[in-house]
Design a protein around this motif. Structure first.
Motif, PDB file in Angstrom:
ATOM      1  N   HIS A  10     104.851  27.253  16.984  1.00 41.10           N
ATOM      2  CA  HIS A  10     105.639  28.484  17.071  1.00 41.10           C
ATOM      3  C   HIS A  10     105.157  29.357  18.240  1.00 41.10           C
ATOM      4  CE1 HIS A  10     108.296  31.519  15.118  1.00 41.10           C
ATOM      5  NE2 HIS A  10     107.502  32.350  15.755  1.00 41.10           N
ATOM      6  N   GLN A  11     103.843  29.438  18.415  1.00 41.28           N
ATOM      7  CA  GLN A  11     103.312  30.282  19.495  1.00 41.28           C
ATOM      8  C   GLN A  11     103.591  29.681  20.871  1.00 41.28           C
ATOM      9  OE1 GLN A  11      99.707  32.879  18.274  1.00 41.28           O
ATOM     10  NE2 GLN A  11      99.345  30.924  17.271  1.00 41.28           N
ATOM     11  N   ILE A  12     103.641  28.366  20.947  1.00 43.69           N
ATOM     12  CA  ILE A  12     104.042  27.723  22.205  1.00 43.69           C
ATOM     13  C   ILE A  12     105.497  28.100  22.530  1.00 43.69           C
ATOM     14  CG2 ILE A  12     104.613  25.458  23.225  1.00 43.69           C
ATOM     15  CD1 ILE A  12     101.680  25.979  23.376  1.00 43.69           C
ATOM     16  N   GLN A  13     106.330  28.102  21.491  1.00 44.94           N
ATOM     17  CA  GLN A  13     107.730  28.485  21.717  1.00 44.94           C
ATOM     18  C   GLN A  13     107.846  29.949  22.145  1.00 44.94           C
ATOM     19  OE1 GLN A  13     109.631  27.275  18.072  1.00 44.94           O
ATOM     20  NE2 GLN A  13     109.299  25.113  18.541  1.00 44.94           N
ATOM     21  N   LEU A  14     106.994  30.820  21.562  1.00 42.05           N
ATOM     22  CA  LEU A  14     106.997  32.222  21.994  1.00 42.05           C
ATOM     23  C   LEU A  14     106.577  32.325  23.467  1.00 42.05           C
ATOM     24  CD1 LEU A  14     105.393  34.139  18.968  1.00 42.05           C
ATOM     25  CD2 LEU A  14     107.775  34.232  19.720  1.00 42.05           C
ATOM     26  N   ALA A  15     105.573  31.539  23.844  1.00 40.99           N
ATOM     27  CA  ALA A  15     105.123  31.556  25.252  1.00 40.99           C
ATOM     28  C   ALA A  15     106.275  31.146  26.171  1.00 40.99           C
ATOM     29  CB  ALA A  15     103.929  30.626  25.433  1.00 40.99           C
ATOM     30  N   GLU A  16     107.042  30.165  25.749  1.00 37.86           N
ATOM     31  CA  GLU A  16     108.179  29.732  26.567  1.00 37.86           C
ATOM     32  C   GLU A  16     109.233  30.837  26.625  1.00 37.86           C
ATOM     33  OE1 GLU A  16     109.255  26.078  24.593  1.00 37.86           O
ATOM     34  OE2 GLU A  16     107.992  24.868  25.934  1.00 37.86           O
ATOM     35  N   ARG A  17     109.527  31.422  25.439  1.00 42.34           N
ATOM     36  CA  ARG A  17     110.584  32.439  25.383  1.00 42.34           C
ATOM     37  C   ARG A  17     110.211  33.675  26.194  1.00 42.34           C
ATOM     38  NH1 ARG A  17     111.912  35.563  20.592  1.00 42.34           N
ATOM     39  NH2 ARG A  17     111.032  33.923  19.279  1.00 42.34           N
ATOM     40  N   TYR A  18     108.946  34.096  26.118  1.00 42.64           N
ATOM     41  CA  TYR A  18     108.534  35.307  26.835  1.00 42.64           C
ATOM     42  C   TYR A  18     107.988  34.990  28.226  1.00 42.64           C
ATOM     43  CZ  TYR A  18     109.163  38.090  22.589  1.00 42.64           C
ATOM     44  OH  TYR A  18     109.705  38.728  21.502  1.00 42.64           O
ATOM     45  N   ASP A  19     108.053  33.739  28.619  1.00 40.61           N
ATOM     46  CA  ASP A  19     107.596  33.311  29.938  1.00 40.61           C
ATOM     47  C   ASP A  19     106.144  33.735  30.207  1.00 40.61           C
ATOM     48  OD1 ASP A  19     107.678  32.153  32.420  1.00 40.61           O
ATOM     49  OD2 ASP A  19     108.582  33.897  33.405  1.00 40.61           O
ATOM     50  N   LEU A  20     105.257  33.330  29.298  1.00 38.51           N
ATOM     51  CA  LEU A  20     103.835  33.662  29.413  1.00 38.51           C
ATOM     52  C   LEU A  20     102.986  32.389  29.383  1.00 38.51           C
ATOM     53  CD1 LEU A  20     103.737  36.667  26.912  1.00 38.51           C
ATOM     54  CD2 LEU A  20     103.203  36.786  29.364  1.00 38.51           C
ATOM     55  N   PRO A  21     101.873  32.386  30.112  1.00 40.73           N
ATOM     56  CA  PRO A  21     100.924  31.266  29.997  1.00 40.73           C
ATOM     57  C   PRO A  21     100.120  31.374  28.697  1.00 40.73           C
ATOM     58  CG  PRO A  21     100.076  32.891  31.514  1.00 40.73           C
ATOM     59  CD  PRO A  21     101.415  33.408  31.066  1.00 40.73           C
TER      60      PRO A  21
END
Ligand SMILES: [Zn+2]
Length: 263
Positions: A121-132
């Motif tokens: 889920h946190q990987i998906q958040l990183a993708e959605r918010y464009d964060l490393p």
């Protein structure tokens, strides 16, 4: 100008009282000094997210990372995840990475089923918010590689202990390798070999303060100098070259401006 980028430190931890932290940061960044310092301040649970973001507002060279560490995944993890999503949507402008997140198969850690859901889920958040991302991984390198190969995120494998061969696979999956002062241990031959294998293009420095090994007691944030001297000796380059490359690697990853330029 020497550039020190500490890509993993826990500045909101109780070991850093506000006075001690300001003293440690100040001694690193005197206006007249020919050194530039950056800190990626990671967080581990909802309890330290706000404090971490506030430190970023207080200190211009502290860059907050927000995440749920695998050790702190609880039965009510869906609630923890929705709190994280809400927090990110409110504070997005003040956040530079998702972390510390990861997988930990060590004894006594939370259920791997929970950890896998929370990590994905946190990987998906990183993708959605464009964060490393800043990643903790213990005894779970193969499942971790699978997650990362299936995703579009970039980030750092913090305090990586998986050896040279595995490190290369993570680099091929788009990750940098976070190197810390465990490297100063004379018997850390496997770690020395890892650094020699991945070289300057794939490594960044970290203190993991206040938890890292071999850190100066008077200022746990001041260990990157000794670390870069050790890396320079292993790679037979100058200390300045190590600082310059590791700092540029970290800036390219964590300090991308909104328009893609580097702050
Ligand atoms: Zn950490």
């Amino acid at each position: 100008m020497s550039c020190f980028f500490d890509t993993h430190c826990h500045l909101a931890d109780a070991n850093f009282s506000s006075d001690f932290l300001s003293q440690c940061l100040a001694s690193q960044s005197r206006p007249s000094s020919a050194q530039k310092h950056y800190y990626l301040a990671v967080s581990t649970s909802p309890e330290d997210w706000l404090k971490t973001v506030e430190l970023g507002r207080q200190y211009p060279h502290v860059f907050p990372a927000i995440g749920l560490h695998p050790w702190f995944v609880q039965d009510g993890y869906l609630q923890q995840l929705s709190a994280l999503d809400d927090f990110l949507s409110v504070h997005r402008d003040a956040i530079f990475a998702i972390g510390e997140i990861g997988l930990d198969k060590g004894a006594g850690r939370p259920s791997m089923v929970w950890q896998e859901v929370v990590f994905e889920h946190q990987i998906q958040l990183a993708e959605r918010y464009d964060l490393p991302v800043s990643i903790h991984c213990t005894k779970a390198f193969n499942p971790m590689l699978t997650h990362l190969r299936d995703s579009n995120v970039a980030g750092v494998m913090h305090g990586f202990t998986g050896g040279a061969v595995m490190a290369k696979q993570f680099v091929e999956a788009g990750m940098l390798i976070g190197v810390n002062s465990v490297l100063l241990n004379e018997n850390a031959r496997r770690y020395h070999e890892l650094v020699q294998t991945i070289g300057l293009d794939a490594l960044v420095l970290e203190s993991d303060a206040p938890f890292g090994q071999n850190l100066p007691v008077s200022n746990p944030l001041s260990g990157l100098g000794d670390l870069s001297v050790k890396i320079a000796a292993l790679l037979q380059v100058s200390e300045e070259t190590v600082l310059e490359h590791s700092c540029e690697n970290a800036k390219r990853l964590f300090l991308k401006g909104r328009d893609g330029s580097i702050i």
